[in-house]
Motif scaffolding. Structure first.
Motif, PDB file in Angstrom:
ATOM      1  N   ARG A  49     -13.656  -0.891 -53.923  1.00  0.00           N
ATOM      2  CA  ARG A  49     -12.604  -1.628 -53.242  1.00  0.00           C
ATOM      3  C   ARG A  49     -11.795  -0.659 -52.382  1.00  0.00           C
ATOM      4  NH1 ARG A  49      -8.884  -6.283 -56.174  1.00  0.00           N
ATOM      5  NH2 ARG A  49      -7.863  -7.049 -54.304  1.00  0.00           N
ATOM      6  N   VAL A  50     -11.200  -1.184 -51.329  1.00  0.00           N
ATOM      7  CA  VAL A  50     -10.329  -0.388 -50.475  1.00  0.00           C
ATOM      8  C   VAL A  50      -8.896  -0.888 -50.667  1.00  0.00           C
ATOM      9  CG1 VAL A  50      -9.791   0.314 -48.114  1.00  0.00           C
ATOM     10  CG2 VAL A  50     -12.177  -0.032 -48.801  1.00  0.00           C
ATOM     11  N   TYR A  51      -7.997   0.058 -50.956  1.00  0.00           N
ATOM     12  CA  TYR A  51      -6.587  -0.274 -51.191  1.00  0.00           C
ATOM     13  C   TYR A  51      -5.742   0.324 -50.072  1.00  0.00           C
ATOM     14  CZ  TYR A  51      -8.323  -1.167 -55.914  1.00  0.00           C
ATOM     15  OH  TYR A  51      -9.039  -1.635 -56.992  1.00  0.00           O
ATOM     16  N   LYS A  52      -4.756  -0.417 -49.625  1.00  0.00           N
ATOM     17  CA  LYS A  52      -3.894   0.066 -48.546  1.00  0.00           C
ATOM     18  C   LYS A  52      -2.982   1.196 -48.992  1.00  0.00           C
ATOM     19  CE  LYS A  52      -3.799  -4.258 -45.902  1.00  0.00           C
ATOM     20  NZ  LYS A  52      -2.931  -5.331 -45.327  1.00  0.00           N
ATOM     21  N   SER A  53      -2.720   1.261 -50.293  1.00  0.00           N
ATOM     22  CA  SER A  53      -1.816   2.283 -50.812  1.00  0.00           C
ATOM     23  C   SER A  53      -2.101   2.507 -52.284  1.00  0.00           C
ATOM     24  CB  SER A  53      -0.357   1.838 -50.641  1.00  0.00           C
ATOM     25  OG  SER A  53      -0.106   0.695 -51.457  1.00  0.00           O
ATOM     26  N   LYS A  54      -1.531   3.585 -52.827  1.00  0.00           N
ATOM     27  CA  LYS A  54      -1.703   3.830 -54.257  1.00  0.00           C
ATOM     28  C   LYS A  54      -0.923   2.824 -55.088  1.00  0.00           C
ATOM     29  CE  LYS A  54       1.723   7.601 -54.556  1.00  0.00           C
ATOM     30  NZ  LYS A  54       1.846   9.049 -54.930  1.00  0.00           N
ATOM     31  N   GLU A  55       0.096   2.214 -54.499  1.00  0.00           N
ATOM     32  CA  GLU A  55       0.819   1.157 -55.204  1.00  0.00           C
ATOM     33  C   GLU A  55      -0.077  -0.057 -55.418  1.00  0.00           C
ATOM     34  OE1 GLU A  55       3.575   4.024 -53.666  1.00  0.00           O
ATOM     35  OE2 GLU A  55       2.099   2.805 -52.577  1.00  0.00           O
ATOM     36  N   ALA A  56      -0.869  -0.384 -54.399  1.00  0.00           N
ATOM     37  CA  ALA A  56      -1.803  -1.509 -54.530  1.00  0.00           C
ATOM     38  C   ALA A  56      -2.867  -1.212 -55.580  1.00  0.00           C
ATOM     39  CB  ALA A  56      -2.456  -1.795 -53.180  1.00  0.00           C
ATOM     40  N   LEU A  57      -3.329   0.034 -55.618  1.00  0.00           N
ATOM     41  CA  LEU A  57      -4.280   0.434 -56.650  1.00  0.00           C
ATOM     42  C   LEU A  57      -3.640   0.317 -58.030  1.00  0.00           C
ATOM     43  CD1 LEU A  57      -6.854   1.773 -57.793  1.00  0.00           C
ATOM     44  CD2 LEU A  57      -5.800   3.992 -57.267  1.00  0.00           C
ATOM     45  N   GLY A  58      -2.408   0.792 -58.163  1.00  0.00           N
ATOM     46  CA  GLY A  58      -1.722   0.727 -59.447  1.00  0.00           C
ATOM     47  C   GLY A  58      -1.560  -0.693 -59.944  1.00  0.00           C
ATOM     48  N   GLU A  59      -1.268  -1.605 -59.041  1.00  0.00           N
ATOM     49  CA  GLU A  59      -1.138  -3.013 -59.427  1.00  0.00           C
ATOM     50  C   GLU A  59      -2.461  -3.547 -59.957  1.00  0.00           C
ATOM     51  OE1 GLU A  59       0.035  -7.355 -57.450  1.00  0.00           O
ATOM     52  OE2 GLU A  59       0.260  -5.520 -56.281  1.00  0.00           O
ATOM     53  N   ASP A  60      -3.560  -3.174 -59.298  1.00  0.00           N
ATOM     54  CA  ASP A  60      -4.876  -3.624 -59.728  1.00  0.00           C
ATOM     55  C   ASP A  60      -5.242  -3.024 -61.087  1.00  0.00           C
ATOM     56  OD1 ASP A  60      -7.227  -5.187 -58.895  1.00  0.00           O
ATOM     57  OD2 ASP A  60      -8.272  -3.273 -58.920  1.00  0.00           O
ATOM     58  N   LEU A  61      -4.907  -1.770 -61.296  1.00  0.00           N
ATOM     59  CA  LEU A  61      -5.177  -1.127 -62.581  1.00  0.00           C
ATOM     60  C   LEU A  61      -4.399  -1.793 -63.706  1.00  0.00           C
ATOM     61  CD1 LEU A  61      -5.129   2.637 -61.497  1.00  0.00           C
ATOM     62  CD2 LEU A  61      -7.126   1.337 -62.244  1.00  0.00           C
ATOM     63  N   ARG A  62      -3.150  -2.120 -63.456  1.00  0.00           N
ATOM     64  CA  ARG A  62      -2.324  -2.757 -64.494  1.00  0.00           C
ATOM     65  C   ARG A  62      -2.881  -4.112 -64.896  1.00  0.00           C
ATOM     66  NH1 ARG A  62       1.962   0.182 -61.995  1.00  0.00           N
ATOM     67  NH2 ARG A  62       2.123  -1.385 -60.346  1.00  0.00           N
ATOM     68  N   LYS A  63      -3.563  -4.777 -63.968  1.00  0.00           N
ATOM     69  CA  LYS A  63      -4.199  -6.063 -64.286  1.00  0.00           C
ATOM     70  C   LYS A  63      -5.543  -5.878 -64.984  1.00  0.00           C
ATOM     71  CE  LYS A  63      -2.184  -8.529 -60.329  1.00  0.00           C
ATOM     72  NZ  LYS A  63      -2.497  -9.173 -59.017  1.00  0.00           N
ATOM     73  N   ARG A  64      -6.025  -4.614 -65.032  1.00  0.00           N
ATOM     74  CA  ARG A  64      -7.333  -4.287 -65.624  1.00  0.00           C
ATOM     75  C   ARG A  64      -8.477  -5.028 -64.914  1.00  0.00           C
ATOM     76  NH1 ARG A  64      -3.701  -4.791 -70.015  1.00  0.00           N
ATOM     77  NH2 ARG A  64      -3.623  -2.960 -71.400  1.00  0.00           N
ATOM     78  N   THR A  65      -8.306  -5.322 -63.636  1.00  0.00           N
ATOM     79  CA  THR A  65      -9.239  -6.180 -62.909  1.00  0.00           C
ATOM     80  C   THR A  65     -10.653  -5.609 -62.897  1.00  0.00           C
ATOM     81  OG1 THR A  65      -7.401  -6.790 -61.466  1.00  0.00           O
ATOM     82  CG2 THR A  65      -9.607  -7.413 -60.745  1.00  0.00           C
ATOM     83  N   GLY A  66     -11.570  -6.305 -63.550  1.00  0.00           N
ATOM     84  CA  GLY A  66     -12.965  -5.911 -63.536  1.00  0.00           C
ATOM     85  C   GLY A  66     -13.251  -4.564 -64.177  1.00  0.00           C
ATOM     86  N   ARG A  67     -12.369  -4.104 -65.065  1.00  0.00           N
ATOM     87  CA  ARG A  67     -12.528  -2.785 -65.683  1.00  0.00           C
ATOM     88  C   ARG A  67     -12.406  -2.957 -67.197  1.00  0.00           C
ATOM     89  NH1 ARG A  67     -10.995   0.899 -61.293  1.00  0.00           N
ATOM     90  NH2 ARG A  67      -9.747  -0.185 -59.747  1.00  0.00           N
ATOM     91  N   SER A  68     -13.495  -3.257 -67.844  1.00  0.00           N
ATOM     92  CA  SER A  68     -13.446  -3.552 -69.273  1.00  0.00           C
ATOM     93  C   SER A  68     -12.946  -2.371 -70.102  1.00  0.00           C
ATOM     94  CB  SER A  68     -14.817  -4.014 -69.778  1.00  0.00           C
ATOM     95  OG  SER A  68     -15.800  -3.016 -69.566  1.00  0.00           O
TER      96      SER A  68
END
Length: 260
Positions: free
Chosen positions: A199-218
């Motif tokens: 995935r491509v993230y516009k910023s590290k904040e966007a990446l952090g949000e995705d990580l906190r949701k555990r999206t697709g990362r079992s």
């Protein structure tokens, strides 16, 4: 705690991406012009790769998953793809007629299995003779590549080394995959490595949000919420302040053909 695939709250965990161009290119190369009339995406999750199979020109695709909530999310995610049908089943009971499929894909599935031969025997049952079986998953070599600005996953294990033990327990080495294929009526044609843009993230904040949701990362379901925030902060400290982040994952891909 492992991910609960049947929890309604997790049903969209595997719907938020599209397949990478490198993946499309690799699958085209592996199929090498072979005409595929029907394909099955086993462990389809939210249908990301069911869609991708359609973009390859395959006219009929069946997605199979054992989670009813994820199937509901997949049907919604793929509502503009009438050529995709979704079925409830699992890796050892696919709910597909024998000798039906020209291609079976198992992407990011086998690390959820305790052994391989039962699942591969079921794939053999539903494939036509000469049909193609493509498996994509991570070996330990893929998992433990050092973390950097592209390979974010490597930092998971740098910060929480106990995750290595969990991964080691659920990952098969290539030799185990190859042996299981040969013992269930397949000829191994090719083994390839793939560095796939996740995935491509516009910023590290966007990446952090995705990580906190555990999206697709079992693997992140093995961390508590507080540990996960520690991980997000750790990764953020290693990324540049303002820069697009192109996250990539390492994979191994096996191609086999049903011979008996």
């Amino acid at each position: 705690m492992a991910i609960h695939f049947h929890d309604e709250r997790n049903k969209n965990s595997y719907t938020t991406r599209i397949a990478d161009k490198q993946w499309i290119t690799l699958i085209k190369q592996l199929l090498n012009g072979q005409w595929i009339q029907q394909a099955a995406d086993i462990g389809c999750g939210g249908g990301i790769y069911s869609k991708a199979l359609c973009t390859l020109g395959i006219p009929k695709v069946v997605g199979v998953d054992f989670s009813e909530p994820m199937l509901a999310a997949a049907r919604d995610n793929c509502r503009d793809y009438p050529q995709i049908k979704f079925l409830h089943g699992n890796a050892t009971a696919l709910n597909i007629a024998p000798n039906k499929m020209d291609l079976v894909l198992e992407r990011a599935l086998i690390h959820h299995l305790s052994e391989l031969k039962t699942s591969f025997t079921e794939v053999n049952r539903v494939l036509k003779k000469g049909g193609v079986f493509i498996i994509q998953d991570r070996t330990m070599e893929d998992v433990f590549k050092e973390g950097n600005e592209e390979h974010i996953r490597g930092w998971f294990f740098a910060r929480f080394p106990h995750l290595k033990e969990i991964e080691n327990a659920r990952r098969f080495v290539s030799g185990e995959v190859r042996t299981a294929l040969e013992e269930t009526g397949f000829k191994i044609v090719e083994e390839r490595k793939l560095l796939e843009t996740r995935r491509v993230y516009k910023s590290k904040e966007a990446l952090g949000e995705d990580l906190r949701k555990r999206t697709g990362r079992s693997i992140l379901y093995e961390l508590s919420d507080s540990q996960l925030q520690v991980l997000v902060d750790y990764i953020s400290s290693r990324l540049p302040m303002q820069k697009e982040i192109r996250e990539k994952d390492y994979w191994t891909v096996w191609k086999a053909v049903k011979i008996c």
